[in-house]
Design an enzyme around this catalytic site. Structure first.
Site, PDB file in Angstrom:
ATOM      1  N   GLY A  46       0.781  -1.241   0.000  1.00 36.60           N
ATOM      2  CA  GLY A  46       0.000   0.000   0.000  1.00 36.60           C
ATOM      3  C   GLY A  46       0.807   1.282   0.000  1.00 36.60           C
ATOM      4  O   GLY A  46       0.387   2.286  -0.572  1.00 36.60           O
ATOM      5  N   ASP A 106       0.424   3.695   4.150  1.00 36.64           N
ATOM      6  CA  ASP A 106      -0.605   4.433   3.443  1.00 36.64           C
ATOM      7  C   ASP A 106      -1.646   5.016   4.389  1.00 36.64           C
ATOM      8  O   ASP A 106      -2.028   6.172   4.276  1.00 36.64           O
ATOM      9  CB  ASP A 106      -1.272   3.545   2.372  1.00 36.64           C
ATOM     10  N   ASP A 109      -5.513   2.983  10.519  1.00 33.45           N
ATOM     11  CA  ASP A 109      -6.918   2.696  10.820  1.00 33.45           C
ATOM     12  C   ASP A 109      -7.024   2.177  12.251  1.00 33.45           C
ATOM     13  O   ASP A 109      -7.142   2.955  13.190  1.00 33.45           O
ATOM     14  CB  ASP A 109      -7.447   1.697   9.785  1.00 33.45           C
ATOM     15  N   LYS A 137      -7.668   7.590   9.788  1.00 32.09           N
ATOM     16  CA  LYS A 137      -9.125   7.609   9.915  1.00 32.09           C
ATOM     17  C   LYS A 137      -9.536   8.233  11.243  1.00 32.09           C
ATOM     18  O   LYS A 137      -8.915   7.980  12.276  1.00 32.09           O
ATOM     19  CB  LYS A 137      -9.685   6.196   9.780  1.00 32.09           C
ATOM     20  N   VAL A 160     -11.269   3.474   1.507  1.00 33.47           N
ATOM     21  CA  VAL A 160     -10.786   4.258   0.372  1.00 33.47           C
ATOM     22  C   VAL A 160      -9.776   3.467  -0.452  1.00 33.47           C
ATOM     23  O   VAL A 160      -9.127   2.545   0.058  1.00 33.47           O
ATOM     24  CB  VAL A 160     -10.144   5.584   0.842  1.00 33.47           C
ATOM     25  N   ARG A 172      -4.814   0.535  -7.341  1.00 26.87           N
ATOM     26  CA  ARG A 172      -3.614   1.144  -6.740  1.00 26.87           C
ATOM     27  C   ARG A 172      -3.037   2.252  -7.602  1.00 26.87           C
ATOM     28  O   ARG A 172      -2.383   3.168  -7.103  1.00 26.87           O
ATOM     29  CB  ARG A 172      -2.533   0.080  -6.523  1.00 26.87           C
TER      30      ARG A 172
HETATM   31  P1  5GP Z   1      -4.645  -0.850  10.591  1.00 30.28           P
HETATM   32  O1  5GP Z   1      -3.685  -1.973  10.877  1.00 30.28           O
HETATM   33  O2  5GP Z   1      -4.219   0.489  11.179  1.00 30.28           O
HETATM   34  O3  5GP Z   1      -6.058  -1.207  10.911  1.00 30.28           O
HETATM   35  O4  5GP Z   1      -4.712  -0.646   9.042  1.00 30.28           O
HETATM   36  C1  5GP Z   1      -3.617  -0.370   8.331  1.00 30.28           C
HETATM   37  C2  5GP Z   1      -3.599  -1.111   7.020  1.00 30.28           C
HETATM   38  O5  5GP Z   1      -4.886  -1.575   6.622  1.00 30.28           O
HETATM   39  C3  5GP Z   1      -3.164  -0.181   5.949  1.00 30.28           C
HETATM   40  O6  5GP Z   1      -1.769  -0.353   5.716  1.00 30.28           O
HETATM   41  C4  5GP Z   1      -3.985  -0.603   4.757  1.00 30.28           C
HETATM   42  O7  5GP Z   1      -3.252  -1.555   4.019  1.00 30.28           O
HETATM   43  C5  5GP Z   1      -5.190  -1.261   5.297  1.00 30.28           C
HETATM   44  N1  5GP Z   1      -6.363  -0.349   5.294  1.00 30.28           N
HETATM   45  C6  5GP Z   1      -6.952   0.254   6.356  1.00 30.28           C
HETATM   46  N2  5GP Z   1      -7.973   1.026   5.971  1.00 30.28           N
HETATM   47  C7  5GP Z   1      -8.043   0.932   4.630  1.00 30.28           C
HETATM   48  C8  5GP Z   1      -8.897   1.549   3.632  1.00 30.28           C
HETATM   49  O8  5GP Z   1      -9.797   2.357   3.875  1.00 30.28           O
HETATM   50  N3  5GP Z   1      -8.647   1.195   2.349  1.00 30.28           N
HETATM   51  C9  5GP Z   1      -7.661   0.321   1.987  1.00 30.28           C
HETATM   52  N4  5GP Z   1      -7.513   0.063   0.698  1.00 30.28           N
HETATM   53  N5  5GP Z   1      -6.835  -0.266   2.893  1.00 30.28           N
HETATM   54  C10 5GP Z   1      -7.028   0.046   4.197  1.00 30.28           C
HETATM   55 MG    MG Z   2      -1.012  -1.665   4.281  1.00 30.27          MG
END
Ligand code: 5GP
Ligand code: MG
Length: 186
Positions: A46, A106, A109, A137, A160, A172
């Site tokens: 990402g 990227d 979340d 987010k 997104v 991508r």
């Molecule tokens: P976390 O581990 O903080 O929940 O999420 C981080 C990873 O989840 C990011 O590196 C990304 O790859 C994926 N991710 C989280 N939210 C989104 C989103 O809205 N869209 C996409 N395409 N990937 C997301």
């Molecule tokens: Mg990622």
């Protein structure tokens, strides 16, 4: 638009993104002034597009250490747990040991990815670990302990794609960051 279907609306245009990326690069260069041996660790896949634009706006010596992490395999739109590619870890260790490391992703979340990767890099012997994300987010109580040292944009809690972010490995290459139509998710 760009031959892609299933897009509901543009959240951030390419111009908005690149202008913010330039400002982030300037902040980072300023903060790391005087530090030798900076290692940039993009979280693949990402962070690929973001990292390419970011590092070309950072006129300082640096090396790159690749790390592939997958938490949203295939058509998943919620995190399925953080998985490393084990073969990369030994090589990454040689690269980061004793070095200041900037982790680039990227989007922030749940915070699970940055939390796990930061811990891993410290475990591997990095001198310091800071985090840089293009998107964060809003309203993520579970990520209160993971804020991100450099953050491009705070965005609403929607899934997104574009500018490196995928759905089922597609989208991508979109220059903008967009929200997909509900019916796009299978
Ligand atoms: P976390 O581990 O903080 O929940 O999420 C981080 C990873 O989840 C990011 O590196 C990304 O790859 C994926 N991710 C989280 N939210 C989104 C989103 O809205 N869209 C996409 N395409 N990937 C997301
Ligand atoms: Mg990622």
């Amino acid at each position: 638009m760009h031959g892609h279907s299933g897009i509901d609306r543009v959240l951030l245009t390419s111009d908005q993104i690149l202008s913010r990326v330039g400002a982030m690069a300037a902040d980072i260069v300023h903060d790391y002034e005087g530090e030798d041996g900076l290692i940039i660790v993009p979280i693949l896949t990402g962070a690929m597009v973001f990292t390419c634009d970011l590092i070309r706006r950072m006129p300082v010596p640096m090396k790159i250490g690749l790390l592939t992490v997958s938490s949203y395999p295939g058509t998943a739109t919620t995190s399925q747990g953080v998985k490393f590619v084990e073969d990369q870890i030994e090589k990454l260790k040689e690269r980061v040991v004793g070095r200041p490391v900037l982790l680039v992703d990227d989007i922030l979340d749940s915070g699970n990815t940055l939390r796990a990767v930061t811990a891993e890099l410290k475990e591997l012997g990095a001198k310091s670990v800071k985090t840089c994300v293009l998107l964060r987010k809003e309203n993520r109580p579970e990520a209160a302990d993971v804020v991100g040292d450099y953050v491009g944009f705070d965005i609403p809690d929607a899934f997104v794609v574009g500018y490196g972010l995928d759905y089922n490995d597609m989208y991508r290459n979109l220059p903008d960051i967009v929200v997909l139509k509900d019916e796009t998710f299978s």
